[in-house]
Design an enzyme around this catalytic site. Sequence first.
Site, mmCIF file in Angstrom:
data_model
loop_
_atom_site.group_PDB
_atom_site.id
_atom_site.type_symbol
_atom_site.label_atom_id
_atom_site.label_comp_id
_atom_site.label_asym_id
_atom_site.label_seq_id
_atom_site.Cartn_x
_atom_site.Cartn_y
_atom_site.Cartn_z
ATOM 1 N N VAL A 1 -7.590 1.172 11.185
ATOM 2 C CA VAL A 1 -6.943 0.568 10.007
ATOM 3 C C VAL A 1 -5.574 1.198 9.746
ATOM 4 C CG1 VAL A 1 -9.046 -0.213 8.835
ATOM 5 C CG2 VAL A 1 -8.235 2.119 8.446
ATOM 6 N N GLY B 1 -7.849 -6.007 11.836
ATOM 7 C CA GLY B 1 -8.698 -6.033 10.644
ATOM 8 C C GLY B 1 -8.453 -4.766 9.844
ATOM 9 N N ASP B 2 -7.661 -4.878 8.782
ATOM 10 C CA ASP B 2 -7.249 -3.646 8.101
ATOM 11 C C ASP B 2 -7.123 -3.846 6.593
ATOM 12 O OD1 ASP B 2 -5.029 -5.254 8.108
ATOM 13 O OD2 ASP B 2 -3.650 -3.773 8.928
ATOM 14 N N GLU C 1 0.822 -1.209 0.000
ATOM 15 C CA GLU C 1 0.000 0.000 0.000
ATOM 16 C C GLU C 1 0.859 1.263 0.000
ATOM 17 O OE1 GLU C 1 -3.592 -1.753 2.768
ATOM 18 O OE2 GLU C 1 -1.734 -1.156 3.710
ATOM 19 N N ASP D 1 -2.425 -15.448 22.698
ATOM 20 C CA ASP D 1 -2.157 -15.678 21.277
ATOM 21 C C ASP D 1 -2.423 -17.156 21.013
ATOM 22 O OD1 ASP D 1 -0.133 -14.056 19.017
ATOM 23 O OD2 ASP D 1 -0.427 -16.224 18.755
ATOM 24 N N LYS E 1 -10.347 -9.165 5.635
ATOM 25 C CA LYS E 1 -9.497 -9.463 6.808
ATOM 26 C C LYS E 1 -10.053 -8.698 8.006
ATOM 27 C CE LYS E 1 -4.538 -8.925 8.072
ATOM 28 N NZ LYS E 1 -4.263 -7.543 8.504
ATOM 29 N N ALA F 1 4.372 -8.708 16.531
ATOM 30 C CA ALA F 1 5.294 -7.566 16.485
ATOM 31 C C ALA F 1 4.725 -6.294 17.120
ATOM 32 C CB ALA F 1 5.687 -7.298 15.032
ATOM 33 N N GLN F 2 3.417 -6.061 16.949
ATOM 34 C CA GLN F 2 2.854 -4.788 17.449
ATOM 35 C C GLN F 2 2.580 -4.819 18.956
ATOM 36 O OE1 GLN F 2 2.631 -2.490 14.947
ATOM 37 N NE2 GLN F 2 3.207 -4.139 13.548
ATOM 38 N N ARG G 1 3.763 4.396 15.996
ATOM 39 C CA ARG G 1 2.652 5.322 15.696
ATOM 40 C C ARG G 1 1.296 4.645 15.834
ATOM 41 N NH1 ARG G 1 -0.539 2.989 11.798
ATOM 42 N NH2 ARG G 1 -0.478 3.894 9.736
ATOM 43 N N THR H 1 5.453 -9.427 9.196
ATOM 44 C CA THR H 1 4.145 -9.267 8.539
ATOM 45 C C THR H 1 4.040 -7.884 7.902
ATOM 46 O OG1 THR H 1 3.086 -10.779 10.090
ATOM 47 C CG2 THR H 1 1.636 -9.218 8.969
HETATM 48 P P1 NAD Z 1 2.370 -10.487 13.626
HETATM 49 O O1 NAD Z 1 2.224 -11.457 12.496
HETATM 50 O O2 NAD Z 1 3.735 -10.181 14.139
HETATM 51 O O3 NAD Z 1 1.488 -10.980 14.866
HETATM 52 C C1 NAD Z 1 0.179 -11.463 14.743
HETATM 53 C C2 NAD Z 1 -0.082 -12.448 15.867
HETATM 54 O O4 NAD Z 1 -1.467 -12.832 15.806
HETATM 55 C C3 NAD Z 1 0.728 -13.752 15.758
HETATM 56 O O5 NAD Z 1 1.480 -13.937 16.936
HETATM 57 C C4 NAD Z 1 -0.341 -14.838 15.572
HETATM 58 O O6 NAD Z 1 -0.001 -16.054 16.182
HETATM 59 C C5 NAD Z 1 -1.551 -14.178 16.237
HETATM 60 N N1 NAD Z 1 -2.836 -14.728 15.831
HETATM 61 C C6 NAD Z 1 -3.277 -15.055 14.586
HETATM 62 N N2 NAD Z 1 -4.532 -15.536 14.661
HETATM 63 C C7 NAD Z 1 -4.900 -15.498 15.966
HETATM 64 C C8 NAD Z 1 -6.080 -15.843 16.672
HETATM 65 N N3 NAD Z 1 -7.145 -16.356 16.049
HETATM 66 N N4 NAD Z 1 -6.122 -15.630 18.014
HETATM 67 C C9 NAD Z 1 -5.053 -15.120 18.674
HETATM 68 N N5 NAD Z 1 -3.891 -14.769 18.051
HETATM 69 C C10 NAD Z 1 -3.820 -14.960 16.723
HETATM 70 O O7 NAD Z 1 1.640 -9.166 13.131
HETATM 71 P P2 NAD Z 1 1.764 -7.678 13.715
HETATM 72 O O8 NAD Z 1 2.833 -6.921 13.022
HETATM 73 O O9 NAD Z 1 1.749 -7.734 15.223
HETATM 74 O O10 NAD Z 1 0.386 -7.079 13.191
HETATM 75 C C11 NAD Z 1 -0.841 -7.553 13.727
HETATM 76 C C12 NAD Z 1 -1.989 -7.070 12.870
HETATM 77 O O11 NAD Z 1 -2.105 -5.660 12.970
HETATM 78 C C13 NAD Z 1 -1.820 -7.360 11.372
HETATM 79 O O12 NAD Z 1 -3.049 -7.857 10.877
HETATM 80 C C14 NAD Z 1 -1.481 -6.016 10.751
HETATM 81 O O13 NAD Z 1 -1.925 -5.933 9.423
HETATM 82 C C15 NAD Z 1 -2.245 -5.087 11.679
HETATM 83 N N6 NAD Z 1 -1.726 -3.723 11.761
HETATM 84 C C16 NAD Z 1 -2.627 -2.711 11.811
HETATM 85 C C17 NAD Z 1 -2.199 -1.413 11.934
HETATM 86 C C18 NAD Z 1 -3.193 -0.299 12.058
HETATM 87 O O14 NAD Z 1 -2.832 0.870 11.971
HETATM 88 N N7 NAD Z 1 -4.451 -0.592 12.306
HETATM 89 C C19 NAD Z 1 -0.827 -1.117 11.972
HETATM 90 C C20 NAD Z 1 0.099 -2.184 11.949
HETATM 91 C C21 NAD Z 1 -0.380 -3.488 11.849
#
Ligand code: NAD
Length: 350
Positions: free
Chosen positions: A302, A235-236, A65, A170, A240, A148-149, A121, A93
Amino acid sequence: MTLSPSHKALVPFVSVDNMMKLVHHIGIEPMLRGLADYIEADFRRWELFDKTPRIASHSEEGVIELMPTSDGEVYGFKYVNGHPKNTREGLQTVTAFGLLANVGNGYPVLLSEMTVLTALRTAATSAMVAKYLAPKGADTMAMIGNGAQSEFQTLAMKAICGLKSVRLYDIDSAATAKAARNLRGLGLEVVSCTSPEESMEGAQIITTCTADKQYATILTDNMVGAGVHINAIGGDCPGKTELAPGVLHRSTIFVEYPEQTRIEGEIQQLDHDHPVTEMWQVINGTAKGRTRANEITLFDSVGFAIEDFSALRYVRDHIAGTDLFLELDLLADPDDPRDLFGMLQRAAKA
Ligand code: NAD
């Protein structure tokens, strides 16, 4: 690194290494508070910005994106990906980088890594929003999705909302163990849980931050009690989501930019005219936030371009006077602006 002293327009570049040094130089909690202040300030002047839903290129595996915006003086964009399968291959991710430019002459003024900065952020935005919407005295959060977040989300809630206790869950217990280890000694009670229901016990804030490229159901209707604040991060993207529609129907829904959230957020599951409140209006006092103790508030996050713009602005202001950046020879800028070819010829001789 200054690659070529013969070009005068060098662009400050903040590498991942320097971003990490900047975070430690400022301190992670002060930086999260500072970022939240910059984001809040830009939400207050929301109407001034160019706004568009981000430009997404979808594939089977994920999305890439571009997120542009401008306040009329400074232009910014972020490049970001979202590939939930990446962690299985040892990759992130979400990765990102971004740029600020001078609207007056179009020259870039900052190029920066934004993988670490996006985590900061996103967390600062979550906590800034929770400051307005979470129930009074909220001090316990369920953190569902410990990737990661997650530590960033947790620390921002501590630094900005006074969180005292986090309850981690998790589907992968190794992720929970990692988050618990990382959060140890940072001034929070950290409880590792083995089910989402357990993680929500006594929590006034529920953060969902999972990654799965499907209509997932992290929270079902019967799991969510009255009066909580849901911070829905994962959910973004089209197709998803994390929350059952029943949860959405019981919640008062707050969004960043409705035109983008209706495509990407939890509300993609609802009718296109389902009422939502724009967060910038809550912040500037033209719309109501939480109105009742038993109301369920939902931040359908998002991630919007203005938050990245604010974060880049923060970095630009805070690297000034430090050596935490390199100078990149990114722009060809000959002394005679019309003699681009001559500059190329002189380079052959040199
Ligand atoms: P990541 O892959 O490092 O971590 C995701 C975690 O979710 C993993 O540890 C996984 O095991 C766990 N998981 C998956 N399905 C699950 C379930 N049903 N129940 C419990 N845990 C579950 O990803 P990340 O970098 O931490 O990002 C997390 C999400 O946040 C992603 O979907 C990303 O797109 C989104 N995100 C959104 C924003 C925003 O501004 N809204 C910003 C950054 C990331």
